[in-house]
Design a protein around this motif. Structure first.
Motif, short mmCIF file in Angstrom:
data_model
loop_
_atom_site.label_atom_id
_atom_site.label_comp_id
_atom_site.label_asym_id
_atom_site.label_seq_id
_atom_site.Cartn_x
_atom_site.Cartn_y
_atom_site.Cartn_z
N ALA A 83 0.81 -1.22 0.00
CA ALA A 83 0.00 0.00 0.00
C ALA A 83 0.84 1.27 0.00
N THR A 84 2.15 1.12 -0.01
CA THR A 84 3.03 2.29 0.03
C THR A 84 4.09 2.16 -1.05
N GLU A 85 4.85 3.23 -1.23
CA GLU A 85 5.90 3.22 -2.24
C GLU A 85 7.00 2.22 -1.88
N ALA A 86 7.84 1.93 -2.85
CA ALA A 86 8.96 1.00 -2.65
C ALA A 86 10.13 1.74 -2.01
N TYR A 87 9.94 2.12 -0.75
CA TYR A 87 10.97 2.80 0.02
C TYR A 87 11.00 2.18 1.41
N PRO A 88 12.17 1.94 1.98
CA PRO A 88 12.24 1.27 3.28
C PRO A 88 11.53 2.05 4.39
N HIS A 102 21.93 -5.97 -1.07
CA HIS A 102 21.05 -5.02 -1.75
C HIS A 102 19.66 -5.30 -1.18
N TYR A 103 19.01 -4.27 -0.69
CA TYR A 103 17.64 -4.41 -0.19
C TYR A 103 16.69 -3.93 -1.28
N VAL A 104 15.96 -4.89 -1.87
CA VAL A 104 15.05 -4.58 -2.96
C VAL A 104 13.63 -4.48 -2.40
N LEU A 105 12.95 -3.43 -2.81
CA LEU A 105 11.54 -3.25 -2.48
C LEU A 105 10.74 -3.15 -3.76
N VAL A 106 9.61 -3.82 -3.76
CA VAL A 106 8.69 -3.82 -4.88
C VAL A 106 7.35 -3.35 -4.35
N GLY A 116 1.06 -7.35 -15.99
CA GLY A 116 1.10 -6.39 -17.08
C GLY A 116 1.05 -4.93 -16.65
N THR A 117 0.84 -4.69 -15.36
CA THR A 117 0.80 -3.33 -14.83
C THR A 117 2.22 -2.91 -14.45
N PRO A 118 2.61 -1.68 -14.75
CA PRO A 118 3.95 -1.23 -14.33
C PRO A 118 4.13 -1.35 -12.81
N ILE A 119 5.33 -1.71 -12.41
CA ILE A 119 5.60 -1.94 -10.99
C ILE A 119 6.84 -1.16 -10.57
N ASP A 120 6.83 -0.70 -9.35
CA ASP A 120 7.96 0.05 -8.80
C ASP A 120 8.94 -0.95 -8.17
N PHE A 121 10.14 -1.07 -8.72
CA PHE A 121 11.18 -2.01 -8.29
C PHE A 121 12.41 -1.18 -8.00
N ARG A 122 12.79 -1.08 -6.71
CA ARG A 122 13.91 -0.21 -6.32
C ARG A 122 14.85 -0.96 -5.39
N GLY A 129 21.58 2.40 9.82
CA GLY A 129 20.44 3.30 9.77
C GLY A 129 20.42 4.24 8.57
N GLU A 130 21.48 4.19 7.75
CA GLU A 130 21.54 5.04 6.56
C GLU A 130 21.01 4.28 5.35
N VAL A 131 20.17 4.96 4.57
CA VAL A 131 19.56 4.38 3.38
C VAL A 131 20.09 5.11 2.15
N ILE A 132 20.66 4.35 1.23
CA ILE A 132 21.15 4.93 -0.02
C ILE A 132 20.50 4.17 -1.18
N GLU A 133 19.72 4.88 -1.99
CA GLU A 133 19.12 4.24 -3.15
C GLU A 133 20.20 4.06 -4.21
N GLU A 134 20.10 2.95 -4.95
CA GLU A 134 21.07 2.67 -6.00
C GLU A 134 20.35 2.34 -7.29
N GLU A 135 21.06 2.49 -8.37
CA GLU A 135 20.53 2.15 -9.69
C GLU A 135 20.33 0.65 -9.80
N VAL A 136 19.29 0.25 -10.52
CA VAL A 136 19.05 -1.16 -10.82
C VAL A 136 19.26 -1.35 -12.31
N ARG A 137 20.14 -2.27 -12.64
CA ARG A 137 20.41 -2.62 -14.04
C ARG A 137 19.98 -4.05 -14.28
N VAL A 138 19.04 -4.24 -15.20
CA VAL A 138 18.54 -5.58 -15.51
C VAL A 138 19.23 -6.04 -16.79
N VAL A 139 19.85 -7.23 -16.72
CA VAL A 139 20.54 -7.82 -17.87
C VAL A 139 19.83 -9.11 -18.25
N GLU A 140 19.96 -9.50 -19.48
CA GLU A 140 19.31 -10.74 -19.92
C GLU A 140 19.97 -11.97 -19.30
#
Length: 149
Positions: A83-88, A102-106, A116-122, A129-140
């Protein structure tokens, strides 16, 4: 940066959608020191809650023994927010016990649990206690044991 193969990325999303409206959770193990997610391990949310996840202690002990036997470590620890955004959340931050993971939130909110609906994957690094968002790179696929394609 988290580099993750398409099959694992898709499996995490499918697990989050399947368990909705409860939070889904799991681990992706990889060879020690590789930072390469390799073995997808969906776990049961013992809390069976739409607002909290908890690994079953027996399942978690079994998983850590398996990883130890296989010279693996948790590369990704994932869960969904329904019910909330993909943020810790504050609880997520307080429970983050693997500083190298890596802590992934969906997020499956607002109908994102439907196929088929777009999903937030971060992805985040959480340590002390420090949170740093990082880039997600999806490879085949990965081209060898350490280099993603």
């Amino acid at each position: 940066m988290l580099t993750i193969d398409r099959a694992t990325y898709d499996a995490i999303i499918a697990h989050a959608r399947r368990d909705h409206p409860d939070e889904a959770c799991g681990v992706v193990a990889g060879p020690i020191g590789s930072d390469r997610p390799a073995r997808f391990i969906p776990m049961l949310n013992a809390a069976m809650s739409p607002t909290f996840y908890e690994f079953d202690s027996g399942d978690l002990l079994k998983l850590y023994r398996e990883m130890d036997d296989n010279d693996e470590e948790p590369v990704v620890i994932y869960h969904s927010h329904t019910a909330t955004e993909a943020y810790p959340s504050r609880t997520d931050i307080n429970l983050a016990a693997e500083p190298g993971a890596h802590y992934v939130l969906v997020s499956t909110r607002d109908g994102a649990d439907a196929e088929g609906t777009p999903i937030d994957f971060r992805s985040y690094r959480i340590s002390g206690g420090e949170v740093i968002e990082e880039e997600v790179r999806v490879v085949e696929r990965y081209t060898d044991s350490s280099t993603p394609e």
